[in-house]
Design a protein around this motif. Structure first.
Motif, PDB file in Angstrom:
ATOM      1  N   LYS A  98     -82.670  15.563  51.304  1.00  0.00           N
ATOM      2  CA  LYS A  98     -81.459  16.634  51.717  1.00  0.00           C
ATOM      3  C   LYS A  98     -82.373  17.867  52.083  1.00  0.00           C
ATOM      4  CE  LYS A  98     -78.217  19.820  49.610  1.00  0.00           C
ATOM      5  NZ  LYS A  98     -77.458  20.075  48.633  1.00  0.00           N
ATOM      6  N   ARG A 139     -83.745  18.816  48.721  1.00  0.00           N
ATOM      7  CA  ARG A 139     -84.108  17.743  47.541  1.00  0.00           C
ATOM      8  C   ARG A 139     -85.159  16.985  48.106  1.00  0.00           C
ATOM      9  NH1 ARG A 139     -79.801  14.317  47.863  1.00  0.00           N
ATOM     10  NH2 ARG A 139     -78.177  15.946  46.988  1.00  0.00           N
ATOM     11  N   GLN A 187     -87.518  14.087  40.896  1.00  0.00           N
ATOM     12  CA  GLN A 187     -86.585  14.697  42.113  1.00  0.00           C
ATOM     13  C   GLN A 187     -86.810  16.251  41.618  1.00  0.00           C
ATOM     14  OE1 GLN A 187     -82.385  13.460  43.001  1.00  0.00           O
ATOM     15  NE2 GLN A 187     -81.858  15.070  41.960  1.00  0.00           N
ATOM     16  N   GLU A 210     -84.852  19.628  43.228  1.00  0.00           N
ATOM     17  CA  GLU A 210     -83.767  20.084  43.975  1.00  0.00           C
ATOM     18  C   GLU A 210     -83.586  21.711  43.833  1.00  0.00           C
ATOM     19  OE1 GLU A 210     -79.395  18.939  45.614  1.00  0.00           O
ATOM     20  OE2 GLU A 210     -79.989  17.858  43.577  1.00  0.00           O
ATOM     21  N   THR A 264     -81.084  24.605  44.898  1.00  0.00           N
ATOM     22  CA  THR A 264     -79.898  24.879  45.714  1.00  0.00           C
ATOM     23  C   THR A 264     -79.686  26.398  46.179  1.00  0.00           C
ATOM     24  OG1 THR A 264     -78.984  24.914  43.416  1.00  0.00           O
ATOM     25  CG2 THR A 264     -78.804  22.923  44.689  1.00  0.00           C
ATOM     26  N   VAL A 282     -87.836  13.854  46.639  1.00  0.00           N
ATOM     27  CA  VAL A 282     -87.689  12.733  45.844  1.00  0.00           C
ATOM     28  C   VAL A 282     -88.976  11.906  46.036  1.00  0.00           C
ATOM     29  CG1 VAL A 282     -86.410  10.643  45.266  1.00  0.00           C
ATOM     30  CG2 VAL A 282     -85.150  12.600  46.021  1.00  0.00           C
TER      31      VAL A 282
END
Length: 222
Positions: free
Chosen positions: A123, A130, A142, A144, A146, A132
């Motif tokens: 993402k 993100r 993972q 992430e 944001t 992975v």
């Protein structure tokens, strides 16, 4: 075969490095030998989500830093970052969603806490990124980040998950969280991540001043 990369000489530290107490963080042990690390960063003043999206799409671009030309990635954390490579370009080209990044770094310049890993960008948009890693199609790592706009600047939250939720992966998880990325390394990563995220408040505006063509396209507010 992936070639090993020596730890380079540190670059000059031109911007202040935030301390860990500037953020709220936690390292939690979960079921089946998993670890989750969360960091809620102090807002980034003068940085917008669209600027962060641009940064990750151009993380390997060469910039002017401390009177030298180097990749933005090396300037981002002038002490800990070793190298960044585009292991596989995105379907649309470049470092966008669907690409794979090779990331090499040593938290605190400590070889015990070295990372040399290839992760897929599953993402990348104006809400975050993100990264992975999978084994036999199963997600075992993972990370992430944001982003969201707020009155004091961009609110930035980082969450790292180590290990798979499946009980059958417990032995793999145990190896990951005791040998590959133990809790002491997770704590070192917290400091590293707080520092590198905080640097963006200073570095990213500097980089965009070098790229007025790109800066003109980015939004200044929410």
């Amino acid at each position: 075969m992936v070639r090993p990369m020596p730890l380079p000489e540190p670059r000059p530290v031109l911007h202040p490095l935030r301390s860990t107490d500037s953020a709220r963080s936690a390292v939690r042990r979960l079921s089946h030998h998993r670890i989750r690390v969360t960091i809620d960063h102090q807002p980034l003043a003068g940085v917008t989500p669209s600027m962060l999206l641009w940064w990750f799409r151009h993380i390997g671009d060469e910039i002017e830093y401390a009177g030298e030309r180097m990749s933005g990635y090396l300037a981002w954390h002038p002490l800990d970052h070793v190298a960044w490579e585009l292991a596989r370009p995105a379907p649309s080209g470049g470092a966008d969603e669907g690409a794979s990044y090779r990331i090499v770094e040593a938290f605190g310049r400590d070889e015990r806490f070295r990372v040399d890993s290839v992760e897929r960008v599953e993402k990348l948009d104006e809400t975050g990124i993100r990264l992975v890693r999978r084994i036999a199609g199963v997600r075992v790592f993972q990370l992430e980040h944001t982003w969201s706009w707020g009155p004091e600047g961009t609110h930035y939250v980082s969450v790292m998950d180590l290990g798979c939720r499946l009980r059958t992966f417990s032995p793999v998880n145990r190896h990951l969280t005791t040998r590959v990325f133990p809790e002491a390394m997770a704590e070192a990563w917290v400091r590293h991540n707080v520092e590198e995220v905080g640097v963006l408040e200073h570095l990213l505006p500097d980089v965009l001043r070098q790229r007025p063509d790109e800066a003109a396209r980015l939004t200044v507010g929410p």
